[in-house]
Design a protein around this motif. Structure first.
Motif, PDB file in Angstrom:
ATOM      1  N   VAL A 139     -40.937  -9.124  46.451  1.00  0.00           N
ATOM      2  CA  VAL A 139     -40.944 -10.550  46.127  1.00  0.00           C
ATOM      3  C   VAL A 139     -39.671 -11.163  46.703  1.00  0.00           C
TER       4      VAL A 139
ATOM      5  N   MET B 259     -37.597 -14.292  46.604  1.00  0.00           N
ATOM      6  CA  MET B 259     -37.331 -15.551  45.920  1.00  0.00           C
ATOM      7  C   MET B 259     -35.908 -16.008  46.262  1.00  0.00           C
ATOM      8  N   THR B 260     -34.935 -15.103  46.045  1.00  0.00           N
ATOM      9  CA  THR B 260     -33.518 -15.447  46.203  1.00  0.00           C
ATOM     10  C   THR B 260     -33.150 -15.734  47.657  1.00  0.00           C
TER      11      THR B 260
ATOM     12  N   GLY C 188     -29.791 -18.782  44.083  1.00  0.00           N
ATOM     13  CA  GLY C 188     -29.817 -17.554  43.279  1.00  0.00           C
ATOM     14  C   GLY C 188     -30.403 -17.890  41.928  1.00  0.00           C
ATOM     15  N   SER C 189     -29.527 -18.086  40.929  1.00  0.00           N
ATOM     16  CA  SER C 189     -30.008 -18.483  39.598  1.00  0.00           C
ATOM     17  C   SER C 189     -30.781 -19.797  39.692  1.00  0.00           C
TER      18      SER C 189
ATOM     19  N   PHE D 107     -31.197 -10.070  49.049  1.00  0.00           N
ATOM     20  CA  PHE D 107     -31.248  -9.137  47.910  1.00  0.00           C
ATOM     21  C   PHE D 107     -32.667  -8.646  47.595  1.00  0.00           C
TER      22      PHE D 107
ATOM     23  N   THR E 238     -35.611  -6.513  46.919  1.00  0.00           N
ATOM     24  CA  THR E 238     -35.878  -5.087  46.684  1.00  0.00           C
ATOM     25  C   THR E 238     -37.016  -4.635  47.603  1.00  0.00           C
TER      26      THR E 238
ATOM     27  N   PHE F  51     -26.484  -2.052  47.334  1.00  0.00           N
ATOM     28  CA  PHE F  51     -25.833  -2.398  46.067  1.00  0.00           C
ATOM     29  C   PHE F  51     -24.960  -1.232  45.605  1.00  0.00           C
TER      30      PHE F  51
ATOM     31  N   ILE G  89     -28.190  -8.631  36.316  1.00  0.00           N
ATOM     32  CA  ILE G  89     -28.164  -9.745  37.281  1.00  0.00           C
ATOM     33  C   ILE G  89     -29.574 -10.023  37.828  1.00  0.00           C
ATOM     34  N   ALA G  90     -30.303  -8.950  38.169  1.00  0.00           N
ATOM     35  CA  ALA G  90     -31.607  -9.101  38.827  1.00  0.00           C
ATOM     36  C   ALA G  90     -32.670  -9.675  37.890  1.00  0.00           C
TER      37      ALA G  90
ATOM     38  N   SER H 253     -30.515 -13.477  35.400  1.00  0.00           N
ATOM     39  CA  SER H 253     -29.315 -12.848  34.819  1.00  0.00           C
ATOM     40  C   SER H 253     -29.304 -13.054  33.300  1.00  0.00           C
TER      41      SER H 253
ATOM     42  N   GLU I 153     -27.134 -14.481  31.550  1.00  0.00           N
ATOM     43  CA  GLU I 153     -26.722 -15.861  31.216  1.00  0.00           C
ATOM     44  C   GLU I 153     -27.909 -16.816  31.334  1.00  0.00           C
ATOM     45  N   ILE I 154     -28.681 -16.667  32.391  1.00  0.00           N
ATOM     46  CA  ILE I 154     -29.826 -17.576  32.596  1.00  0.00           C
ATOM     47  C   ILE I 154     -30.866 -17.351  31.482  1.00  0.00           C
TER      48      ILE I 154
ATOM     49  N   ASN J  18     -29.735 -19.077  28.427  1.00  0.00           N
ATOM     50  CA  ASN J  18     -30.013 -20.521  28.528  1.00  0.00           C
ATOM     51  C   ASN J  18     -31.446 -20.784  28.064  1.00  0.00           C
TER      52      ASN J  18
ATOM     53  N   GLN K 227     -29.432 -27.929  33.942  1.00  0.00           N
ATOM     54  CA  GLN K 227     -28.152 -27.311  34.316  1.00  0.00           C
ATOM     55  C   GLN K 227     -27.430 -28.087  35.414  1.00  0.00           C
TER      56      GLN K 227
HETATM   57  C1  LIG Z   1     -30.465  -4.987  41.944  1.00  0.00           C
HETATM   58  C2  LIG Z   1     -30.942  -6.329  42.347  1.00  0.00           C
HETATM   59  C3  LIG Z   1     -32.249  -6.478  42.803  1.00  0.00           C
HETATM   60  C4  LIG Z   1     -32.731  -7.732  43.196  1.00  0.00           C
HETATM   61  N1  LIG Z   1     -33.996  -7.843  43.684  1.00  0.00           N
HETATM   62  C5  LIG Z   1     -34.459  -9.047  44.085  1.00  0.00           C
HETATM   63  C6  LIG Z   1     -35.767  -9.195  44.639  1.00  0.00           C
HETATM   64  O1  LIG Z   1     -36.518  -8.233  44.759  1.00  0.00           O
HETATM   65  N2  LIG Z   1     -36.166 -10.410  45.038  1.00  0.00           N
HETATM   66  C7  LIG Z   1     -35.379 -11.513  44.936  1.00  0.00           C
HETATM   67  O2  LIG Z   1     -35.819 -12.598  45.297  1.00  0.00           O
HETATM   68  N3  LIG Z   1     -34.125 -11.414  44.418  1.00  0.00           N
HETATM   69  C8  LIG Z   1     -33.650 -10.219  44.006  1.00  0.00           C
HETATM   70  N4  LIG Z   1     -32.374 -10.104  43.484  1.00  0.00           N
HETATM   71  C9  LIG Z   1     -31.540 -11.286  43.409  1.00  0.00           C
HETATM   72  C10 LIG Z   1     -31.350 -11.812  42.000  1.00  0.00           C
HETATM   73  O3  LIG Z   1     -32.541 -12.417  41.546  1.00  0.00           O
HETATM   74  C11 LIG Z   1     -30.153 -12.770  42.007  1.00  0.00           C
HETATM   75  O4  LIG Z   1     -29.007 -11.992  42.314  1.00  0.00           O
HETATM   76  C12 LIG Z   1     -29.975 -13.491  40.693  1.00  0.00           C
HETATM   77  O5  LIG Z   1     -30.994 -14.448  40.499  1.00  0.00           O
HETATM   78  C13 LIG Z   1     -28.617 -14.206  40.592  1.00  0.00           C
HETATM   79  O6  LIG Z   1     -28.395 -14.983  41.717  1.00  0.00           O
HETATM   80  P1  LIG Z   1     -26.979 -14.845  42.503  1.00  0.00           P
HETATM   81  O7  LIG Z   1     -26.739 -13.421  42.777  1.00  0.00           O
HETATM   82  O8  LIG Z   1     -27.043 -15.781  43.650  1.00  0.00           O
HETATM   83  O9  LIG Z   1     -25.892 -15.332  41.466  1.00  0.00           O
HETATM   84  P2  LIG Z   1     -25.530 -16.833  41.111  1.00  0.00           P
HETATM   85  O10 LIG Z   1     -26.754 -17.626  40.820  1.00  0.00           O
HETATM   86  O11 LIG Z   1     -24.595 -17.380  42.118  1.00  0.00           O
HETATM   87  O12 LIG Z   1     -24.758 -16.659  39.722  1.00  0.00           O
HETATM   88  C14 LIG Z   1     -23.441 -16.129  39.648  1.00  0.00           C
HETATM   89  C15 LIG Z   1     -23.082 -15.968  38.181  1.00  0.00           C
HETATM   90  O13 LIG Z   1     -23.110 -17.247  37.537  1.00  0.00           O
HETATM   91  C16 LIG Z   1     -23.982 -17.224  36.419  1.00  0.00           C
HETATM   92  N5  LIG Z   1     -24.671 -18.513  36.321  1.00  0.00           N
HETATM   93  C17 LIG Z   1     -25.327 -19.205  37.299  1.00  0.00           C
HETATM   94  N6  LIG Z   1     -25.837 -20.328  36.802  1.00  0.00           N
HETATM   95  C18 LIG Z   1     -25.528 -20.382  35.488  1.00  0.00           C
HETATM   96  C19 LIG Z   1     -25.796 -21.294  34.431  1.00  0.00           C
HETATM   97  N7  LIG Z   1     -26.522 -22.392  34.623  1.00  0.00           N
HETATM   98  N8  LIG Z   1     -25.324 -20.981  33.199  1.00  0.00           N
HETATM   99  C20 LIG Z   1     -24.607 -19.862  32.960  1.00  0.00           C
HETATM  100  N9  LIG Z   1     -24.312 -18.974  33.934  1.00  0.00           N
HETATM  101  C21 LIG Z   1     -24.785 -19.217  35.172  1.00  0.00           C
HETATM  102  C22 LIG Z   1     -24.981 -16.098  36.723  1.00  0.00           C
HETATM  103  O14 LIG Z   1     -25.554 -15.578  35.545  1.00  0.00           O
HETATM  104  C23 LIG Z   1     -24.063 -15.085  37.410  1.00  0.00           C
HETATM  105  O15 LIG Z   1     -23.386 -14.323  36.459  1.00  0.00           O
HETATM  106  C24 LIG Z   1     -31.881  -8.868  43.085  1.00  0.00           C
HETATM  107  C25 LIG Z   1     -30.580  -8.719  42.618  1.00  0.00           C
HETATM  108  C26 LIG Z   1     -30.111  -7.480  42.246  1.00  0.00           C
HETATM  109  C27 LIG Z   1     -28.708  -7.352  41.737  1.00  0.00           C
END
Ligand SMILES: Cc1cc2nc3c(=O)[nH]c(=O)nc-3n(C[C@H](O)[C@H](O)[C@H](O)COP(=O)(O)OP(=O)(O)OC[C@H]3O[C@@H](n4cnc5c(N)ncnc54)[C@H](O)[C@@H]3O)c2cc1C
Length: 381
Positions: free
Chosen positions: A123, A125-126, A131-132, A156, A158, A199, A356-357, A360, A362-363, A366, A379
């Motif tokens: 999938v 998405m990111t 990200g979030s 990111f 998988t 990772f 995180i995946a 997260s 935090e999200i 929320n 947000q």
């Molecule tokens: C092991 C692993 C596997 C993954 N597999 C996939 C996959 O298969 N497909 C895919 O699409 N993605 C995948 N991801 C990506 C994952 O979905 C994102 O890493 C995740 O959504 C967070 O986005 P970011 O890393 O950009 O962090 P950011 O969104 O930049 O966030 C950074 C930090 O800020 C916090 N934060 C952000 N916004 C808020 C808010 N409004 N309130 C409070 N805190 C907040 C977050 O919780 C985090 O701690 C994977 C990630 C990991 C680690």
């Protein structure tokens, strides 16, 4: 209210346990640190009926319930943590969304191979700037004849290096309402992988680039307005992520328990020190509490998608619990826990990633707060 598995569920659990012990336990350490996807495990699981557990029999699955797939992930992880990813890929991830929303032709083209363990789906998405805030995604789907041209990139993802097909979230138009999804075959012209990376757990990923990739109309999964449906299906993925967090925490706990029963220091077994007994009591309390939250979300989903709120509570709790339990288990095992001779450090690193995946902690909190106050908290500034 009933806190026991039904006789059928116990039978299923025992059968998966026997399979996992016989086929997977011996290679667990090697498998955890090996690169690539464990295709041999995927094929074995296909034969055993462990892929497509919740997918209707008419589509080639087992027609079971979400709790059955959770039981499978727990039993497989208890013997081989890495193999639990195969249960995830074959039951909880985009495969389930594909089975739910896909047309007959999608199912013929992709589902059969996925269920036979010959193929895996990612999938996407990111993105680098989404990200979030997933709805800020920039990958566009622009009309071209009857189909669409896809431009953008995903990070990111998988299985990015070995998946045959990517279920990619794309933007057909502006705003949340403009988001939908398409199926992109990895060998399609214009799909490129960036530099291979990994990772802290060793899992591989590479940025995926879509450079004017043509998607015919029949490979659109959910068109404009599909985002909410897509995320409803994504809650299944989150349940698999929750189950693995808890299962890998439990794996580490079991290794530490065995260690404390045989390792002696100061002339006494480790389990005789009260300081360590209390660590074990805390670990057990977290694992049991997490299991109840996980089972509530899975049982209430029955054969459908789980509730967003119950999933968020279970995932946030179990992500934290899995990590904390694995961390304490490592501490109890001292240098051996920190060593790659045991799988405890692997469980810790994997559990850390799930915080995180898939949304997260935090999200998810929320989302839980929105339920508590019965209102939304945008947000954006
Ligand atoms: C092991 C692993 C596997 C993954 N597999 C996939 C996959 O298969 N497909 C895919 O699409 N993605 C995948 N991801 C990506 C994952 O979905 C994102 O890493 C995740 O959504 C967070 O986005 P970011 O890393 O950009 O962090 P950011 O969104 O930049 O966030 C950074 C930090 O800020 C916090 N934060 C952000 N916004 C808020 C808010 N409004 N309130 C409070 N805190 C907040 C977050 O919780 C985090 O701690 C994977 C990630 C990991 C680690």
């Amino acid at each position: 209210m009933e806190f026991r598995l039904t006789p059928e569920q116990q039978q299923f659990r025992d059968a998966v346990r026997r399979f996992a012990q016989k086929e997977l336990a011996a290679g667990a350490l090697e498998r955890a640190h090996a690169a690539g996807y464990p295709w041999d495990v995927a094929k074995l699981m296909a034969k055993q009926g462990l892929l497509g557990i919740t997918i209707p029999a008419a589509d080639g699955g087992q027609g079971g319930r979400l709790i059955d797939a959770v039981i499978a992930i727990e039993e497989i992880a208890a013997a081989c943590p890495r193999s639990a990813d195969v249960v995830q890929a074959g039951n909880f991830g985009p495969i389930r969304v594909l089975a739910e929303y896909g047309s007959a032709s999608h199912k013929t083209a992709f589902l059969k191979k996925l269920l036979s363990g010959e193929s895996v789906i990612s999938v996407g998405m990111t993105e680098p700037d989404a990200g979030s805030a997933a709805t800020e995604l920039k990958t566009t789907a622009t009309p071209d004849g009857k189909g669409f041209r896809i431009n953008g990139s995903k990070i990111f993802t998988t299985h990015s290096s070995y998946a045959d097909v990517i279920l990619a979230y794309v933007r057909f138009g502006p705003g949340v309402g403009g988001i939908g999804s398409v199926l992109i075959e990895k060998n399609a012209a214009g799909v490129k992988l960036g530099k291979a990376s990994s990772f802290m757990s060793g899992e591989e990923w590479a940025q995926i680039y879509f450079d004017n990739v043509y998607v015919p109309p029949e490979l659109v999964l959910l068109g404009e307005g599909g985002f909410k449906k897509q995320i409803a299906g994504f809650n299944v993925e989150r349940i698999g992520n929750t189950a693995r967090s808890l299962a890998l925490g439990r794996y580490a706990y079991e290794r530490a328990r065995e260690w404390a029963l045989q390792r002696k220091q100061f002339g006494r077994l480790l389990c005789e020190f009260q300081g360590l007994q209390w660590k074990f009591a805390e670990m057990k309390m977290k694992l049991d509490a997490g299991q109840l939250l996980l089972y509530r979300a899975a049982v209430n989903a029955d054969t459908g998608f789980p509730s967003a709120e119950e999933t968020a509570i279970a995932k946030a709790y179990c992500n934290q619990a899995g990590f904390e339990v694995a961390n304490e288990a490592l501490q109890v095992m001292g240098g051996m826990g920190y060593s790659r001779e045991a799988l405890v450090e692997y469980c810790l690193a994997r559990c850390r990633g799930w915080m995180i995946a898939g949304g997260s902690i935090e999200i998810l909190k929320n989302r839980i707060a929105e339920g508590i106050f019965e209102r939304s908290f945008p947000q954006r500034p």
